[in-house]
Design an enzyme around this catalytic site. Structure first.
Site, short mmCIF file in Angstrom:
data_model
loop_
_atom_site.label_atom_id
_atom_site.label_comp_id
_atom_site.label_asym_id
_atom_site.label_seq_id
_atom_site.Cartn_x
_atom_site.Cartn_y
_atom_site.Cartn_z
N SER A 255 0.97 -9.91 -0.36
CA SER A 255 0.65 -8.48 -0.27
C SER A 255 1.16 -7.78 0.97
CB SER A 255 -0.87 -8.29 -0.40
OG SER A 255 -1.52 -9.04 0.61
N GLY B 186 -16.26 -13.09 2.33
CA GLY B 186 -16.42 -11.76 1.73
C GLY B 186 -16.25 -11.80 0.22
N ASP C 136 -17.73 -10.55 -2.34
CA ASP C 136 -18.47 -9.53 -3.11
C ASP C 136 -17.90 -9.38 -4.52
OD1 ASP C 136 -16.33 -8.32 -1.34
OD2 ASP C 136 -16.61 -6.72 -2.80
N SER D 182 -8.63 0.24 7.62
CA SER D 182 -8.52 -0.75 8.68
C SER D 182 -7.06 -1.07 8.96
CB SER D 182 -9.26 -2.02 8.28
OG SER D 182 -8.65 -2.55 7.13
N LYS E 278 0.80 -1.23 0.00
CA LYS E 278 0.00 0.00 0.00
C LYS E 278 0.83 1.27 0.00
CE LYS E 278 -4.62 -1.25 0.96
NZ LYS E 278 -4.54 -2.63 1.53
C1 LIG Z 1 -5.28 -3.60 1.30
C2 LIG Z 1 -4.71 -4.95 1.30
C3 LIG Z 1 -5.18 -5.93 0.42
C4 LIG Z 1 -6.33 -5.69 -0.54
O1 LIG Z 1 -6.02 -4.69 -1.48
P1 LIG Z 1 -7.16 -3.99 -2.35
O2 LIG Z 1 -6.44 -2.99 -3.16
O3 LIG Z 1 -8.14 -3.35 -1.39
O4 LIG Z 1 -7.82 -5.06 -3.13
C5 LIG Z 1 -4.55 -7.16 0.42
N1 LIG Z 1 -3.53 -7.44 1.27
C6 LIG Z 1 -3.05 -6.53 2.13
C7 LIG Z 1 -1.93 -6.90 3.02
C8 LIG Z 1 -3.62 -5.25 2.18
O5 LIG Z 1 -3.14 -4.36 3.03
#
Ligand SMILES: *Cc1c(COP(=O)(O)O)cnc(C)c1O
Length: 320
Positions: free
Chosen positions: A305, A209, A211, A79, A54
């Site tokens: 991620s 979830g 969606d 969050s 992010k």
């Molecule tokens: C935010 C996040 C996601 C999901 O990303 P989106 O762009 O909302 O689909 C997945 N893994 C981690 C660790 C995140 O912080």
């Protein structure tokens, strides 16, 4: 009509992020390869600054503020990881940041966000309308609201993770990406279509979830109840307007996995790859493992991620 971001925006984001974001490693695991009968390439955004991809999107958005926007600063509701991303990017770029966070957010995420120098205001996830709260604050203070996923600059920034992966491993046949609001997978799909047009991009959501999966099946954005899942980074109720357009154009399908499989992938990452991966970060591997696709001989990109999880929660989850 919203203007959809393009691969050129991803390239421009990569230039802004040069020297600011880490170029995270791409790791492999012969155990995972043997288990899936394929070659897996893990793009490890758990090693990104602030512990998740992010930072890429947050920095790319804030770096494009006008001097006037910069003076009043950035506002975000999140969050967790988006909060830390905006807080850190604001500090680097020398502007104020205010973050609205759920009061039950993981303690490590609350502390890290405050640690980056942002003002944190907490709210009740199940009772308060966080978007109305954010709008009021941005009006009162003149701050610019940066949403966690439904924003062209955020999406373009997230796409730089896949751009780096394809530059390192050009001939991937499949790419698995976790899906919350869809910012990460949208950006990654833009990079995939430009750099490896034959590579199929798949999303993975928590079973509770789904969606995104429902939205793809119905051809319109479906809104669900706040899902109960250990994948707190994917606890979203609906895809974005922009992210849905990109996903339905460039993503093959979205799979779902139950929380029990996420916990088991957390153990796999810890035991076999010596990595701390947060539950949401485990979606992509769990999705590849249980997709039902024939992946024999495939070259698979796994977007890991993030790695932000309280250590007490981590040990509870890996203990089973
Ligand atoms: C935010 C996040 C996601 C999901 O990303 P989106 O762009 O909302 O689909 C997945 N893994 C981690 C660790 C995140 O912080």
């Amino acid at each position: 009509m919203h203007l959809l971001p393009t691969y050129d925006d991803v390239v421009a984001a990569a230039q802004r992020l040069q020297g600011q974001a880490h170029r995270t490693p791409v790791l492999s695991s012969s155990t995972a390869d043997a288990q899936l009968g394929a070659q897996l390439f893990f793009k490890c955004e758990n090693f990104q600054r602030m512990g998740a991809f992010k930072f890429r999107g947050g920095f790319n958005a804030l770096a494009q503020f006008t001097p006037e926007q910069k003076k009043h600063g950035a506002l975000a509701f999140s969050s967790g990881n988006h909060a830390q991303a905006i807080a850190l990017a604001a500090r680097i770029l020398g502007m104020p940041a205010t973050i609205l966070m759920p009061q039950d957010a993981p303690a490590a995420k609350l502390a890290a966000t405050r640690g980056y120098g942002a003002e944190v205001i907490t709210f009740d996830r199940f009772r308060d309308d966080r978007e109305a709260l954010a709008r009021r604050l941005s009006q009162e203070r003149g701050m610019t609201l940066i949403p966690p996923f439904d924003h062209a600059h955020v999406i373009a920034g997230q796409g730089t993770a896949a751009k780096e992966l394809f530059e390192e491993v050009p001939d991937l046949t499949h790419l698995f990406v976790c899906v919350g609001g869809g910012g990460l997978i949208s950006g990654c799909a833009l990079a995939a279509k430009a750099l490896a047009p034959d590579c199929k991009v798949y999303g993975v959501e928590p079973l509770a979830g789904n969606d995104g999966q429902q939205s793809l099946q119905r051809g319109e954005r479906v809104r669900i109840e706040m899902p109960e899942t250990i994948a707190d980074g994917a606890q979203t109720q609906q895809l974005g307007v922009i992210t849905f357009e990109v996903i339905r154009r460039d993503v093959e399908a979205i799979f779902t996995v139950p929380d029990s499989q996420l916990a088991s992938e957390m153990r796999f990452y810890a035991e076999r790859m010596k990595m701390v991966v947060e539950p949401t970060g485990c979606l992509s591997l769990a999705g590849a493992r249980h997709s039902g696709l024939d992946l024999k001989g495939a070259r698979i990109g796994i977007l890991v991620s993030g790695g932000n999880v309280d250590m007490s929660r981590f040990s509870d989850l890996i203990a089973g």
